[in-house]
Structure formats: C-alpha cells, structure tokens
Enzyme design. Structure first.
Site, PDB file in Angstrom:
ATOM      1  N   ASP A   1      37.321   3.645 -19.220  1.00 20.99           N
ATOM      2  CA  ASP A   1      36.710   2.601 -18.382  1.00 20.99           C
ATOM      3  C   ASP A   1      35.184   2.681 -18.441  1.00 20.99           C
ATOM      4  OD1 ASP A   1      36.768   0.370 -16.760  1.00 20.99           O
ATOM      5  OD2 ASP A   1      36.989   1.477 -14.899  1.00 20.99           O
TER       6      ASP A   1
ATOM      7  N   GLY B   1      36.773   0.114  -7.176  1.00 21.35           N
ATOM      8  CA  GLY B   1      38.215   0.088  -6.995  1.00 21.35           C
ATOM      9  C   GLY B   1      38.724   1.290  -6.223  1.00 21.35           C
ATOM     10  N   PHE B   2      38.004   2.407  -6.297  1.00 23.08           N
ATOM     11  CA  PHE B   2      38.404   3.636  -5.599  1.00 23.08           C
ATOM     12  C   PHE B   2      38.183   3.516  -4.104  1.00 23.08           C
ATOM     13  CE2 PHE B   2      39.053   8.260  -5.878  1.00 23.08           C
ATOM     14  CZ  PHE B   2      38.549   8.675  -4.660  1.00 23.08           C
ATOM     15  N   GLY B   3      37.067   2.909  -3.728  1.00 23.61           N
ATOM     16  CA  GLY B   3      36.689   2.826  -2.325  1.00 23.61           C
ATOM     17  C   GLY B   3      35.182   2.908  -2.182  1.00 23.61           C
ATOM     18  N   PRO B   4      34.672   3.055  -0.957  1.00 25.59           N
ATOM     19  CA  PRO B   4      33.224   3.079  -0.737  1.00 25.59           C
ATOM     20  C   PRO B   4      32.586   4.398  -1.173  1.00 25.59           C
ATOM     21  CG  PRO B   4      34.375   3.437   1.327  1.00 25.59           C
ATOM     22  CD  PRO B   4      35.435   3.126   0.315  1.00 25.59           C
ATOM     23  N   VAL B   5      31.309   4.320  -1.498  1.00 29.52           N
ATOM     24  CA  VAL B   5      30.515   5.497  -1.837  1.00 29.52           C
ATOM     25  C   VAL B   5      29.331   5.553  -0.882  1.00 29.52           C
ATOM     26  CG1 VAL B   5      29.214   6.711  -3.631  1.00 29.52           C
ATOM     27  CG2 VAL B   5      31.178   5.295  -4.263  1.00 29.52           C
TER      28      VAL B   5
ATOM     29  N   GLY C   1      27.617   1.721  -2.322  1.00 26.71           N
ATOM     30  CA  GLY C   1      28.363   0.719  -3.074  1.00 26.71           C
ATOM     31  C   GLY C   1      29.850   0.897  -2.862  1.00 26.71           C
TER      32      GLY C   1
END
Length: 565
Positions: A380, A265-269, A262
């Site tokens: 969050d 906002g942080f980036g891909p995992v 997935g």
C-alpha cells in the site's frame, strides 16, 4: 533605492510625509526600519505605530521591482531594484500617512498608482490587541488566536478589541505543552523576537520548547524553510490572509492543543508527548475501522523488526480490551500528499528536495525487499503513507497491509486484494498476484506524482483522457518528458538531466509486465549513476479510466476486494 540604517555612521534612510498636500515641509508620519528584535519596516505617526510590513521572509515576488534585504553588523536595509530599467517608479508617504508606489506612463505623461501599502482595516497596527488576529473577511474582523479568549468579553462584544486576548490555560511550561500551527498569516510584531539563520525548523521548535518565555516560532526563510525566528513576548498585529501568508507555531497548553494529526482506514492518529518531552504519534484502532486485529498484529510484527532511516520507527504498542494503540516517532511535516498535492505547500518542495525524497523512498523499499532480516512487501505504498521528518526526509509508514516472505519466496497470491486505486499494479489489482515488483509499480506511480504535483488517479489533461502514467508516457514518446514537471518548481534549482532520468526510471517501474520492471536495487543504482537505461514499454493501466470506469470518485481510498479463484 535603499531604505535603512548604516550602523557604522548612524546614517538612516527613511521616508517622511509632507505636512500637507500643499506644504512640502516635514509632516508627522515616518516609514523606517525598526532595528529592535528582527528588523522590519514600521510606519509611525509621531511615536505611535500605525502600520508595519512584517519581517523579511525571502519571498517578495513583484513584476516591477525586486527586493533585497541586508542585515549584518554594519547595515540594515532594504534595497529596491527595478526589473525593467526603462520603468520610472517612485514611492510616496503622503500627508495622511498612506504609503503608495507610482509608475510613470510616458504616453500619457501621468503617474499611475501601482500599489497602496495599507489596503484595509486589518492593516491598522494592533487593531485586535495582544494575541488577537484580524481577518478582513470576517465580521467583526477581530478574533482570538487558538487557545486564547477575550480579556474583556464586554469590551470585545462592544467592538473595543484593544485589550486583546489572554490564555485560557496558563500551564504552558513543563506540563505537556506543545505548538499549534497557525497558517497563512502576517507574522506578529518582531520587536521582542530573536533569530538564528543556521537552525532548521526542528531545532527552532526544540529551542522554543526549552524556554518557558518563548511564545511562538517560525521559519525565517519561507523559500527553503531555513532559519529560526523566536518570539518572547505578546504576539501583536497578527492578520490572516487567504493566500501568500506565512505559517508560525504558537505555544499552547496541552489541554488547548488540537492534537489530532489525521485519520486513515485504521483510525485516528494523535500527537502525544512522553514525560521526558519526546514527541510521539499515537495511532488508535477505530471500532469502525476497515482494518482489524489481524492488521494491527501484522503491523506490530512487521515494523518492530525494522530499523532504517527511511522507515517510520515503532516506539511501542498497547492492547487492552477494545483499545488497540500503536506509538510511532512523530513526523512534524505529516504526509507527502499534504505537500505535493497542495497548491500552496507544493511550492516549498524545490527540485533538490523532491529528488532527495525520491531517493529516500527508493532506499527504504530496497531495505524492505532485500536488506532487512525479512523480505517485506508493503502492498500500500502511496503519497499519504510516506511521512516527512523535520528535515523533510521521507519515511515509509503504515505496514498494516504488508506481507512477510521467508527464504527465497518473491511472490504470492491472495483472495483479499488490498491497496489503493491508482497505485496498484495490474497483476495485483486484477489477479491478486503480488510481489516485490508490485511495490516497484507503486513506487513508479509515486515518483511521477512527486515530479508532476498531481495524483495519478483523477488526473486530467485537456488534450487527452489518459491518467498521469499515460500522460508521462505520451510526453516521453514525443521527446519532451520534462513537460511532466510541476510548473511551480521549473524556475528553481531543478536539474533537467535528473528530472528526465527520474521520469525514465518511473516509466520503467510502471511497465505492464512485472518481469519488465527493475528491482529496487537497480532503481537505486539507476537514480544514483549515469548508467545507460533501457527503453521502457507502454505502462500498465495506460488509461486507468477504462479499467475502473465504474469508480468515478477522484478521492484516494484504500480498498479491499475478494476475487474468485
């Protein structure tokens, strides 16, 4: 009616076709239980398989008759019971091998066709060969499963699919291989399968991974995700459905796995595997991320000190030049949002499971607010930041926005408001004031979403313009809070008193003023006991659309706002 085998006497109940329409003597087709592997019903012409039903998976809803499947050392059989005893029904295998069920209409004194087992070309047994899959909505209908390619491209392109498909990469044993989920299908032929009814899906995967001859696995019972079905040969007769199919997991080489889990906002995992076989989730900071180095360091400092069964565990981190990576324990069932907001997946979450998730999130928040070495406000909390492990236990994740408080500090102010619309408390969204009570507000929203199966933000009801909070409040005031409940679980093992209590607690958590909301220790107590609950007042953001009317999107987004002081 029974259809199956008595293992003690050898007596076998099955259907045989007539020889011709005007000749009732035995024809060439049979429809009977195949006891090899995990039993299923096979239709044969002579000894050649023509059609199969697929293995029993615990879900066979039908308004005319119910199914029962019995499989033990003495007997293997299906039993069909008419739901309405006044209905007359018969099942026929005709001389052309077509299986049909008819019902009798007394008024017209005619037999009416109720269903036909073989509906289209994809019901032809093994049409696409080993490791092929059939989709009637495609042209041509045959394709290869993920990680496979046609055995003979020339035959395949000419419409001869019998040879099936072969692996693109044979390295599927001990070199970082894993499993790819194949969704909504008719499971492969089970004659080379084995099963274990006591395993859960996590144990099933681990068992298959240890045996290089295991090619795929799935849950045995779809209704509760229990049991384990393992395949040890070619995967034959797979077909895709648009709905009502079953998921299974196919063994693939590391290079063939679509390991991206997935992106936020942080980036891909991504999914990864340690050398010892332990799975992990790799969170990589994107150069275009809305979060930066501060959030990365904050997450490391925050979660590294936390140890709780309802919090995701950080296994490691890495910073090298522009690369910033966090390594977490792997959560196979991904985010809670993938279940409660999905039309198909939400059906897998019965009430006991939802209640377990509600309680688990509460205990995780209690630990953050009170029982850990540091007092931590998440800031969050939302459905996508609650991950689910093999046993569907919830684990709070994503601490990039979290704030650490020391001593007796319980609240703070910020010019940089972070979080997600629909979950933020009024005092935080408007004035930048955050506290443990702002997390409590987010928790209350999340509980209502878990119960209802719909997002607070973007909620629509034909009778009013309220968001989910307003809808729940309205039903509570009308004395019918149970109507908030997701319709897909009302017929399962739901407990009305627990549902109503959870809605009551959620409304207490989303009250307008933070001083009116309970803390998480009281929430845990209220959920786990029968103590008298105070009456809630009108929730904050009673009609969210009026507060944020300039924001029309219903998509879930994480926001950052600068507010003047």
């Amino acid at each position: 009616m029974k259809l199956g085998l008595d293992r003690r006497t050898g007596f076998d109940r099955y259907l045989t076709s007539s020889k011709a329409a005007d000749d009732p003597s035995s024809g060439g087709f049979t429809y009977r239980i195949d006891p090899r592997g995990y039993p299923e019903i096979i239709q044969r012409e002579g000894s050649t398989e023509r059609y199969r039903t697929g293995p029993w998976n615990g879900l066979r809803p039908n308004p005319i008759y119910t199914y029962e499947f019995v499989y033990n050392s003495d007997q293997i059989f299906y039993r069909f019971d008419l739901a309405d005893k006044s209905v007359i029904s018969r099942m026929v295998l005709d001389n052309e091998g077509i299986l049909q069920r008819f019902t009798w209409t007394a008024s017209s004194r005619t037999w009416n066709l109720y269903l036909t087992a073989q509906m289209d070309n994809c019901d032809r047994y093994g049409l696409c060969g080993p490791y092929g899959s059939c989709n009637i909505n495609n042209s041509p209908p045959c394709g290869c499963l993920i990680g496979f390619e046609p055995r003979s491209r020339r035959d395949w392109d000419s419409g001869d699919w019998a040879g099936g498909c072969v692996r693109r990469n044979d390295s599927v044993c001990g070199v970082g291989e894993g499993f790819q989920r194949i969704v909504s299908v008719k499971l492969p032929d089970t004659n080379t399968s084995s099963y274990n009814s006591s395993m859960d899906l996590g144990e099933c995967e681990a068992t298959c991974l240890r045996d290089c001859s295991c090619t795929a696995y799935s849950a045995l019972n779809v209704s509760d995700g229990s049991g384990c079905l393992l395949w040890f040969g070619d995967l034959v007769d797979v077909r895709h459905y648009t709905e009502d199919g079953q998921d299974f997991f196919i063994r693939l080489a590391a290079s063939d796995l679509g390991r991206k889990l997935g992106e936020g906002g942080f980036g891909p995992v991504y999914k990864g595997v340690f050398k010892d076989g332990q799975e992990m989730a790799v969170k990589r900071l994107s150069k275009d991320s809305t979060q930066g180095l501060d959030e990365f360091k904050n997450e490391v400092k925050t979660i590294a000190k936390l140890q709780h069964r309802n919090l995701v565990k950080l296994l490691g981190c890495c910073i090298e030049k522009e690369e910033k990576v966090l390594i977490y324990e792997y959560m196979p069932n991904k985010g809670l949002d993938a279940f409660i907001f999905d039309q198909k997946q939400r059906k897998l979450l019965d009430w006991p499971m939802r209640f377990q998730i509600i309680n688990g999130i509460a205990r995780g928040l209690l630990y953050l607010h009170q029982d850990s070495r540091l007092r931590i406000i998440h800031r969050d909390l939302k459905a996508s930041n609650v991950l689910l492990d093999y046993n569907m236990n919830p684990k709070i994740s994503d601490f990039g926005m979290a704030r650490i408080f020391g001593g007796n500090q319980t609240q703070g102010n910020t010019r940089r408001v972070v979080g997600t619309y629909g979950y933020m408390s009024p005092e935080y969204a408007i004035d930048g004031q955050f506290s443990i009570k702002s997390d409590v507000f987010s928790y209350g929203v999340l509980v209502l979403e878990i119960i209802c199966g719909k997002r607070n933000r973007g909620f629509y009801h034909e009778d009013h313009n309220h968001n989910l909070l307003g809808h729940a409040w309205r039903l509570y005031k009308e004395g019918k809070p149970e109507e908030v409940m997701d319709e897909t679980v009302k017929d399962s093992s739901w407990v009305l008193s627990e549902v109503v209590r959870c809605i009551h607690v959620a409304l207490l958590c989303v009250q307008q003023g933070p001083e009116d909301r309970p803390n998480m220790s009281n929430v845990v107590l209220m959920l786990s006991s029968d103590i008298l609950l105070p009456e809630p007042t009108e929730p904050g953001f009673f009609t969210e659309r009026k507060v944020f009317e300039q924001e029309s999107s219903t998509n879930e987004i994480t926001i950052t706002l600068l507010t003047a002081r």
